[in-house]
Scaffold this motif. Structure first.
Motif, PDB file in Angstrom:
ATOM      1  N   LEU A 169      11.054  -3.790  19.273  1.00  0.00           N
ATOM      2  CA  LEU A 169      10.664  -2.388  19.046  1.00  0.00           C
ATOM      3  C   LEU A 169      11.734  -1.635  18.261  1.00  0.00           C
ATOM      4  O   LEU A 169      11.443  -0.688  17.547  1.00  0.00           O
ATOM      5  N   PHE A 170      12.986  -2.064  18.426  1.00  0.00           N
ATOM      6  CA  PHE A 170      14.060  -1.402  17.681  1.00  0.00           C
ATOM      7  C   PHE A 170      14.429  -2.121  16.386  1.00  0.00           C
ATOM      8  O   PHE A 170      14.997  -1.529  15.496  1.00  0.00           O
ATOM      9  N   ILE A 171      14.100  -3.420  16.329  1.00  0.00           N
ATOM     10  CA  ILE A 171      14.446  -4.179  15.128  1.00  0.00           C
ATOM     11  C   ILE A 171      13.380  -3.977  14.041  1.00  0.00           C
ATOM     12  O   ILE A 171      13.696  -3.836  12.861  1.00  0.00           O
ATOM     13  N   LEU A 172      12.104  -3.948  14.480  1.00  0.00           N
ATOM     14  CA  LEU A 172      11.006  -3.803  13.517  1.00  0.00           C
ATOM     15  C   LEU A 172      11.203  -2.621  12.557  1.00  0.00           C
ATOM     16  O   LEU A 172      11.065  -2.785  11.345  1.00  0.00           O
ATOM     17  N   PRO A 173      11.538  -1.410  13.067  1.00  0.00           N
ATOM     18  CA  PRO A 173      11.656  -0.279  12.140  1.00  0.00           C
ATOM     19  C   PRO A 173      12.668  -0.510  11.021  1.00  0.00           C
ATOM     20  O   PRO A 173      12.394  -0.209   9.865  1.00  0.00           O
ATOM     21  N   TYR A 174      13.813  -1.108  11.343  1.00  0.00           N
ATOM     22  CA  TYR A 174      14.792  -1.268  10.268  1.00  0.00           C
ATOM     23  C   TYR A 174      14.453  -2.459   9.368  1.00  0.00           C
ATOM     24  O   TYR A 174      14.747  -2.468   8.179  1.00  0.00           O
ATOM     25  N   TYR A 175      13.782  -3.481   9.950  1.00  0.00           N
ATOM     26  CA  TYR A 175      13.318  -4.609   9.134  1.00  0.00           C
ATOM     27  C   TYR A 175      12.331  -4.082   8.079  1.00  0.00           C
ATOM     28  O   TYR A 175      12.345  -4.497   6.929  1.00  0.00           O
ATOM     29  N   ASN A 176      11.478  -3.119   8.503  1.00  0.00           N
ATOM     30  CA  ASN A 176      10.514  -2.534   7.569  1.00  0.00           C
ATOM     31  C   ASN A 176      11.196  -1.731   6.469  1.00  0.00           C
ATOM     32  O   ASN A 176      10.663  -1.614   5.367  1.00  0.00           O
ATOM     33  N   VAL A 177      12.371  -1.168   6.773  1.00  0.00           N
ATOM     34  CA  VAL A 177      13.109  -0.441   5.739  1.00  0.00           C
ATOM     35  C   VAL A 177      13.550  -1.432   4.653  1.00  0.00           C
ATOM     36  O   VAL A 177      13.389  -1.181   3.456  1.00  0.00           O
ATOM     37  N   ILE A 178      14.063  -2.590   5.084  1.00  0.00           N
ATOM     38  CA  ILE A 178      14.469  -3.604   4.097  1.00  0.00           C
ATOM     39  C   ILE A 178      13.234  -4.131   3.354  1.00  0.00           C
ATOM     40  O   ILE A 178      13.267  -4.348   2.151  1.00  0.00           O
TER      41      ILE A 178
ATOM     42  N   VAL B  76      18.932   3.784  -2.554  1.00  0.00           N
ATOM     43  CA  VAL B  76      19.071   3.943  -1.089  1.00  0.00           C
ATOM     44  C   VAL B  76      19.508   5.359  -0.709  1.00  0.00           C
ATOM     45  O   VAL B  76      19.272   5.804   0.413  1.00  0.00           O
ATOM     46  N   ALA B  77      20.118   6.083  -1.661  1.00  0.00           N
ATOM     47  CA  ALA B  77      20.559   7.445  -1.348  1.00  0.00           C
ATOM     48  C   ALA B  77      19.527   8.499  -1.767  1.00  0.00           C
ATOM     49  O   ALA B  77      19.707   9.694  -1.512  1.00  0.00           O
ATOM     50  N   ALA B  78      18.427   8.049  -2.400  1.00  0.00           N
ATOM     51  CA  ALA B  78      17.420   9.004  -2.890  1.00  0.00           C
ATOM     52  C   ALA B  78      16.790   9.765  -1.720  1.00  0.00           C
ATOM     53  O   ALA B  78      16.715   9.245  -0.606  1.00  0.00           O
ATOM     54  N   PRO B  79      16.339  11.001  -1.972  1.00  0.00           N
ATOM     55  CA  PRO B  79      15.812  11.807  -0.859  1.00  0.00           C
ATOM     56  C   PRO B  79      14.571  11.213  -0.187  1.00  0.00           C
ATOM     57  O   PRO B  79      14.435  11.259   1.028  1.00  0.00           O
ATOM     58  N   TRP B  80      13.629  10.659  -0.978  1.00  0.00           N
ATOM     59  CA  TRP B  80      12.383  10.191  -0.371  1.00  0.00           C
ATOM     60  C   TRP B  80      12.065   8.719  -0.583  1.00  0.00           C
ATOM     61  O   TRP B  80      11.379   8.103   0.224  1.00  0.00           O
ATOM     62  N   ASP B  81      12.525   8.159  -1.683  1.00  0.00           N
ATOM     63  CA  ASP B  81      12.125   6.799  -2.068  1.00  0.00           C
ATOM     64  C   ASP B  81      12.191   5.753  -0.947  1.00  0.00           C
ATOM     65  O   ASP B  81      11.209   5.059  -0.685  1.00  0.00           O
ATOM     66  N   PRO B  82      13.340   5.611  -0.261  1.00  0.00           N
ATOM     67  CA  PRO B  82      13.419   4.552   0.757  1.00  0.00           C
ATOM     68  C   PRO B  82      12.418   4.784   1.882  1.00  0.00           C
ATOM     69  O   PRO B  82      11.846   3.834   2.414  1.00  0.00           O
ATOM     70  N   PHE B  83      12.169   6.058   2.196  1.00  0.00           N
ATOM     71  CA  PHE B  83      11.218   6.362   3.274  1.00  0.00           C
ATOM     72  C   PHE B  83       9.798   5.993   2.850  1.00  0.00           C
ATOM     73  O   PHE B  83       9.057   5.351   3.597  1.00  0.00           O
TER      74      PHE B  83
ATOM     75  N   VAL C 123      12.409  -4.252  -0.759  1.00  0.00           N
ATOM     76  CA  VAL C 123      11.827  -5.351  -1.539  1.00  0.00           C
ATOM     77  C   VAL C 123      10.627  -4.830  -2.343  1.00  0.00           C
ATOM     78  O   VAL C 123      10.442  -5.186  -3.514  1.00  0.00           O
ATOM     79  N   VAL C 124       9.826  -3.944  -1.709  1.00  0.00           N
ATOM     80  CA  VAL C 124       8.681  -3.352  -2.416  1.00  0.00           C
ATOM     81  C   VAL C 124       9.193  -2.643  -3.673  1.00  0.00           C
ATOM     82  O   VAL C 124       8.656  -2.801  -4.772  1.00  0.00           O
ATOM     83  N   LYS C 125      10.258  -1.869  -3.508  1.00  0.00           N
ATOM     84  CA  LYS C 125      10.826  -1.102  -4.625  1.00  0.00           C
ATOM     85  C   LYS C 125      11.226  -2.024  -5.786  1.00  0.00           C
ATOM     86  O   LYS C 125      10.928  -1.759  -6.947  1.00  0.00           O
ATOM     87  N   TYR C 126      11.914  -3.140  -5.458  1.00  0.00           N
ATOM     88  CA  TYR C 126      12.370  -4.059  -6.511  1.00  0.00           C
ATOM     89  C   TYR C 126      11.196  -4.770  -7.176  1.00  0.00           C
ATOM     90  O   TYR C 126      11.199  -4.977  -8.377  1.00  0.00           O
TER      91      TYR C 126
ATOM     92  N   CYS D 114       8.814   3.882   0.553  1.00  0.00           N
ATOM     93  CA  CYS D 114       8.643   2.422   0.454  1.00  0.00           C
ATOM     94  C   CYS D 114       8.505   1.794   1.841  1.00  0.00           C
ATOM     95  O   CYS D 114       7.672   0.913   2.055  1.00  0.00           O
ATOM     96  N   MET D 115       9.325   2.270   2.784  1.00  0.00           N
ATOM     97  CA  MET D 115       9.241   1.742   4.158  1.00  0.00           C
ATOM     98  C   MET D 115       7.865   2.055   4.754  1.00  0.00           C
ATOM     99  O   MET D 115       7.239   1.205   5.373  1.00  0.00           O
ATOM    100  N   ALA D 116       7.380   3.299   4.539  1.00  0.00           N
ATOM    101  CA  ALA D 116       6.094   3.695   5.125  1.00  0.00           C
ATOM    102  C   ALA D 116       4.970   2.828   4.552  1.00  0.00           C
ATOM    103  O   ALA D 116       4.089   2.367   5.291  1.00  0.00           O
ATOM    104  N   ILE D 117       5.016   2.570   3.254  1.00  0.00           N
ATOM    105  CA  ILE D 117       3.972   1.727   2.634  1.00  0.00           C
ATOM    106  C   ILE D 117       4.000   0.327   3.265  1.00  0.00           C
ATOM    107  O   ILE D 117       2.974  -0.209   3.696  1.00  0.00           O
TER     108      ILE D 117
END
Ligand code: PHE
Length: 468
Positions: free
Chosen positions: A101-110, A143-150, A114-117, A152-155
């Motif tokens: 439950l705690f690992i999944l959220p950050y795995y999805n960020v990574i 990774v420092a952009a205001p919305w991009d990483p979020f 990958v989606v971004k690249y 991509c993770m949400a998608i």
């Protein structure tokens, strides 16, 4: 659990579907990126040999244990221990659920990275471009952009959850049948392409020939291999228990375990053939030397794009092929982790699958935002002085060995090896590894797993130079 529920529990359509799903979970970023760079760091052939030996012994034992507990109880990890008549061990089920439950959220960020690249390389090809100009700047500003990483993770999270909504047979199985063969094809294709490049021989030699001088401390090599094997086989996250609970009674647990270990190790070793030669060639050309190979986490998102840029126009295509491969690998692993969370919520709260998926999806996006914004707008939020993503990553390295060691103690001393072995014999086949299994699960596995734990704690706290 009511009988009605029992009949309604999904199952894989066959042995192959189960092996494919478990292998899809196991084959992930760990194989494509972490294995090659650890092998390069720890003496090439030495690391590979130690890794294979450990997978076939310790890895096999832990896999058989988790799958058998799942199939015997027909429950996900959260409720399995209670179902087996050991309510005192419920805490272990809770722990094995809290971890994913705690690992999944950050795995999805990574996964989002990958989606971004992937999108970036598709755009390059579509726009006639050839390369990401400055990969380091590209990564840092993304990774420092205001919305991009979020975003991509949400998608990435929503698409994963959409597969889970479709169920075990229609969602997970079908997506694996499409993605896994493609993944394998691309990995073999890229490895062959790289192997045919002029000058690849040097890199292959570097990867395969044992180099005893760079592994002065064999203890570190074994620890590195053990930690890697553990992560790579998706152990101690409840995944193999949940997936085992969908396994048909007539299928063989040990045969499945051997196949999963073989598939996972094959792709890991193959990834080395794909990555090491190009990085070695690049290192020699750019004069950067070993530092390029030891780039660690930056290897995938910074070094490789630099290498792809060297290939000119073909490089953008290689980028697409490579990041499609990584995307599939990350996606199928995220699916398995999501399923372990969703199944646990379903079994515990007796809610409908869709309700459970919605809850896990919301949770994952909410907690994932801590890591997604962790290098940008929320960079001041630093649990234990670490960026959120690194904090979750380090917690996983400490929590998973605890769960695995407890599972061994439970199987070896509480449930007893004979119960697990009885589950292994259920398909009617003879089990020839009784003594081996009993000794491994009771003594050797818990001890080895505890050693990983201690080394991880030392590494996290920076004690004794245990940097792996
Ligand atoms: N086994 C995956 C890999 O090799 C990672 C993973 C760990 C996925 C745990 C799910 C659960 O990358």
């Amino acid at each position: 659990m009511s009988d009605m529920n029992k009949q309604n529990r999904s199952s894989w359509s066959g042995q192959l579907a189960f092996v494919l799903a478990a292998a899809a979970s196991a084959i992930g970023l760990g194989n494509l990126w972490r294995f090659p760079y650890l092998a390069a760091k720890y003496g090439g052939g030495v690391f590979i040999a130690v890794y294979i030996a450990l997978s076939l012994t310790l890895g096999f034992t832990l896999l058989v244990t988790e799958i058998a507990i799942g199939r015997y109880s027909r429950q996900s990890q959260l409720t399995a221990f209670n179902k087996l008549g050991h309510p005192k061990w419920n805490f272990l089920g809770v722990l094995a659920t809290v971890v994913p439950l705690f690992i999944l959220p950050y795995y999805n960020v990574i996964g989002g990275w990958v989606v971004k690249y992937f999108v970036a390389y598709v755009k390059l090809v579509a726009g006639g471009g050839t390369a990401i100009e400055n990969p380091q700047a590209f990564f840092d500003s993304f990774v420092a952009a205001p919305w991009d990483p979020f975003v991509c993770m949400a998608i990435f999270t929503v698409v994963t959850c959409a597969v889970i909504v479709m169920g075990v047979k229609n969602g997970i199985e079908k997506s694996n049948i499409v993605m896994m063969p493609l993944l394998l094809l691309m990995a073999v294709g890229l490895a062959v392409y790289v192997g045919c490049l002029p000058g690849a021989g040097e890199g292959i030699k570097f990867y395969l020939v044992p180099d005893f001088s760079s592994c002065d401390n064999i203890g570190k090599v074994v620890l590195g291999a053990m930690g890697q094997m553990f992560y790579s086989l998706s152990l101690a996250m409840g995944i193999m228990i949940t997936y085992g609970s969908y396994m048909r009674r007539q299928d063989s647990v040990p045969k499945a375990a051997v196949r999963i270990v073989a598939a996972d190790t094959f792709v890991a070793v193959l990834s080395g053939f794909m990555i090491i030669p190009v990085v070695v060639m690049f290192a020699a050309k750019s004069g950067a030397g070993r530092a390029t190979i030891d780039a660690g986490p930056g290897l995938m998102f910074v070094t490789l794009p630099k290498v792809f840029a060297e290939f000119g126009a073909t490089g953008a295509w290689i980028g697409i092929a490579f990041f499609t491969l990584v995307l599939f690998a990350a996606f199928t692993s995220a699916i398995s982790m999501t399923e372990a969370c969703v199944a646990a919520v379903c079994d515990y709260l007796h809610v409908k699958r869709n309700t459970s998926v919605a809850a896990v999806c919301t949770w994952s996006i909410a907690i994932g935002s801590l890591s997604a914004f962790g290098y940008g707008r929320w960079k001041d939020f630093k649990p234990f002085g670490l960026p959120a993503l690194d904090f979750f990553d380090s917690s996983m390295n400490v929590l998973t060995p605890i769960v695995a060691a407890l599972i061994c103690v439970f199987a070896g001393w509480v449930l007893r090896p004979k119960r697990i072995l009885a589950e292994c014999r259920r398909d009617g086949s003879a089990v020839g590894f009784k003594t081996f299994y009993a000794v491994m699960v009771k003594f050797i596995a818990p001890l080895l797993v505890l050693t990983i734990l201690v080394s991880e704690i030392c590494r996290t706290l920076g004690i004794g130079g245990w940097k792996i």
